[in-house]
Design a protein around this motif. Structure first.
Motif, PDB file in Angstrom:
ATOM      1  N   SER A 152       4.666   1.539   6.803  1.00 55.14           N
ATOM      2  CA  SER A 152       4.919   0.125   6.908  1.00 55.14           C
ATOM      3  C   SER A 152       3.881  -0.876   7.385  1.00 55.14           C
ATOM      4  CB  SER A 152       5.726   0.101   8.514  1.00 55.14           C
ATOM      5  OG  SER A 152       4.749   0.724   9.481  1.00 55.14           O
ATOM      6  N   GLN A 153       2.585  -0.391   7.046  1.00 53.27           N
ATOM      7  CA  GLN A 153       1.314  -1.072   7.149  1.00 53.27           C
ATOM      8  C   GLN A 153       0.830  -1.298   5.905  1.00 53.27           C
ATOM      9  OE1 GLN A 153      -1.447   0.005  10.585  1.00 53.27           O
ATOM     10  NE2 GLN A 153       0.225   0.610  11.790  1.00 53.27           N
ATOM     11  N   LEU A 154       1.394  -0.658   5.077  1.00 49.33           N
ATOM     12  CA  LEU A 154       0.828  -0.807   3.359  1.00 49.33           C
ATOM     13  C   LEU A 154       0.449  -2.135   3.111  1.00 49.33           C
ATOM     14  CD1 LEU A 154       0.064   0.499   0.831  1.00 49.33           C
ATOM     15  CD2 LEU A 154       2.365   0.223   0.063  1.00 49.33           C
ATOM     16  N   CYS A 155       1.192  -3.213   3.426  1.00 50.13           N
ATOM     17  CA  CYS A 155       0.803  -4.365   2.872  1.00 50.13           C
ATOM     18  C   CYS A 155      -0.271  -4.973   3.843  1.00 50.13           C
ATOM     19  CB  CYS A 155       1.986  -5.394   3.488  1.00 50.13           C
ATOM     20  SG  CYS A 155       2.442  -5.383   5.081  1.00 50.13           S
ATOM     21  N   LEU A 156      -0.828  -4.630   4.919  1.00 51.06           N
ATOM     22  CA  LEU A 156      -1.916  -5.089   5.771  1.00 51.06           C
ATOM     23  C   LEU A 156      -3.389  -4.446   5.076  1.00 51.06           C
ATOM     24  CD1 LEU A 156      -0.901  -4.521   9.288  1.00 51.06           C
ATOM     25  CD2 LEU A 156      -0.748  -6.517   8.094  1.00 51.06           C
ATOM     26  N   LEU A 157      -2.985  -3.247   4.516  1.00 52.92           N
ATOM     27  CA  LEU A 157      -4.012  -2.775   3.768  1.00 52.92           C
ATOM     28  C   LEU A 157      -4.534  -3.382   2.544  1.00 52.92           C
ATOM     29  CD1 LEU A 157      -3.772   1.190   4.135  1.00 52.92           C
ATOM     30  CD2 LEU A 157      -5.291  -0.322   5.386  1.00 52.92           C
ATOM     31  N   LEU A 158      -3.305  -3.598   1.823  1.00 59.81           N
ATOM     32  CA  LEU A 158      -3.347  -4.444   0.545  1.00 59.81           C
ATOM     33  C   LEU A 158      -4.120  -5.977   0.748  1.00 59.81           C
ATOM     34  CD1 LEU A 158      -0.009  -3.640  -1.258  1.00 59.81           C
ATOM     35  CD2 LEU A 158      -2.403  -2.701  -1.907  1.00 59.81           C
ATOM     36  N   ASP A 159      -3.567  -6.541   1.739  1.00 58.65           N
ATOM     37  CA  ASP A 159      -4.127  -7.838   2.092  1.00 58.65           C
ATOM     38  C   ASP A 159      -5.498  -7.875   2.336  1.00 58.65           C
ATOM     39  OD1 ASP A 159      -3.037 -10.754   2.482  1.00 58.65           O
ATOM     40  OD2 ASP A 159      -4.191 -10.213   4.327  1.00 58.65           O
ATOM     41  N   GLU A 160      -5.937  -7.007   3.275  1.00 55.93           N
ATOM     42  CA  GLU A 160      -7.660  -6.787   3.344  1.00 55.93           C
ATOM     43  C   GLU A 160      -8.267  -6.534   2.224  1.00 55.93           C
ATOM     44  OE1 GLU A 160     -10.382  -3.552   5.913  1.00 55.93           O
ATOM     45  OE2 GLU A 160      -7.884  -3.317   6.112  1.00 55.93           O
ATOM     46  N   LEU A 161      -7.967  -5.613   1.524  1.00 58.13           N
ATOM     47  CA  LEU A 161      -8.614  -5.186   0.332  1.00 58.13           C
ATOM     48  C   LEU A 161      -8.754  -6.679  -0.716  1.00 58.13           C
ATOM     49  CD1 LEU A 161      -9.961  -3.048  -1.550  1.00 58.13           C
ATOM     50  CD2 LEU A 161      -7.769  -2.737  -2.483  1.00 58.13           C
ATOM     51  N   LYS A 162      -7.453  -7.185  -0.953  1.00 57.25           N
ATOM     52  CA  LYS A 162      -7.458  -8.304  -1.597  1.00 57.25           C
ATOM     53  C   LYS A 162      -8.481  -9.456  -1.407  1.00 57.25           C
ATOM     54  CE  LYS A 162      -3.059  -8.934  -1.637  1.00 57.25           C
ATOM     55  NZ  LYS A 162      -2.017  -9.350  -2.293  1.00 57.25           N
ATOM     56  N   GLN A 163      -8.338  -9.562   0.065  1.00 63.64           N
ATOM     57  CA  GLN A 163      -9.472 -10.806   0.599  1.00 63.64           C
ATOM     58  C   GLN A 163     -10.873 -10.361   0.195  1.00 63.64           C
ATOM     59  OE1 GLN A 163      -8.633 -12.428   4.465  1.00 63.64           O
ATOM     60  NE2 GLN A 163      -6.561 -11.661   4.592  1.00 63.64           N
TER      61      GLN A 163
END
Length: 284
Positions: A152-163
């Motif tokens: 459920s926290q996958l989107c947070l990891l992706l957003d952190e990486l993209k930033q």
């Protein structure tokens, strides 16, 4: 038309003047409130706003300024007696610069829309739903974050990486890869997840984001499908596992399963995106 005559000056009630001038009563009241066009007279007994015929010229001037795109705030100084040609020139040049910025932004948006249309056409041509392939996977340089967290926290990891990748001048609108080093049975149980984005060069690492090369895979089964990446209702895994068994293969457990998001975030329309599940295999 209701109107009053005082001496040689014709006076109109607000409703009549609104019909004569072609603007609404609400607009005339607003002009009064902001000081753009005050009534020529307010009847002391009735409180009626009364307008003179000469004020029709002011209405026409306001309409002309608005056709040029001027705001009411920009128009007000141009209606007073002390307005100069220099002030008018400054106002019009200011508006011209604003319009040029809007044109440039509109042109940028047109380019972006055209690029998206090309990508939609490309995805429709190459991404076939429900397609199985036996193929090799080439190594690729990626920036990645690896952590043991619930899916459920996958989107947070992706957003952190993209930033972070964006801050290093890299394009983030590319295929994103999820490497499942260990996948839990439900969204709320911790999984060992690596999220990765391809980079064109070895950008600096941070305390969270690292750089490495995803290794090549000599033989893997890939399955292209649409799914919601943040929900645990995708049936791709069941489908691909059944295909592997049916075709006489078995998963190569030493290399983790990958899931590649073929559709960048900005190209998702609706809730689903095109994805490719990749499972390394060997023939039995």
């Amino acid at each position: 038309m209701l109107r009053f005559r005082k001496g040689v000056v014709w006076m109109f009630k607000i409703g009549a003047f609104a019909k004569l001038s072609g603007v609404t009563v609400k607009t005339l009241r607003h002009y009064d409130e902001i000081g753009l066009l005050k009534p020529a007279q307010v009847d002391e007994e009735s409180g009626y706003r009364l307008y003179s015929a000469e004020q029709l010229l002011t209405i026409r001037r306001i309409a002309g300024f608005k056709e040029q795109g001027l705001t009411l705030e920009m128009i007000r100084p141009l209606l007073i007696g002390g307005a100069s040609l220099a002030q008018a020139e400054y106002t019009l040049l200011e508006k011209r610069e604003e319009l040029e910025r809007q044109i440039q932004e509109a042109q940028r948006q047109l380019v972006e829309i055209d690029e998206r249309l090309v990508r939609i056409e490309h995805h429709e041509a190459v991404a076939e739903e429900g397609k199985f392939l036996l193929r090799s996977v080439e190594p690729v340089l990626v920036a990645y974050v690896r952590e043991t967290v619930p899916k459920s926290q996958l989107c947070l990891l992706l957003d952190e990486l993209k930033q972070y990748v964006r801050s290093q001048g890299e394009d983030t609108d590319r295929e994103m890869t999820i490497v499942w080093h260990r996948k839990a049975d439900s969204n709320e149980e911790p999984s060992d997840i690596e999220v990765a984005i391809p980079v064109s060069r070895p950008i600096p690492s941070s305390h969270r984001v690292k750089i490495h090369q995803l290794p090549n895979v000599k033989e893997a089964v890939s399955y292209t499908h649409h799914c919601d990446p943040y929900k645990d209702n995708c049936k791709a895994s069941e489908t691909i596992w059944a295909w592997i068994v049916d075709k006489g293969y078995r998963p190569l457990e030493t290399i983790p399963v990958r899931e590649v998001y073929l559709t960048p975030d900005k190209d998702i329309y609706g809730h689903l995106r095109m994805a490719e599940a990749i499972i390394p295999v060997v023939r039995i």
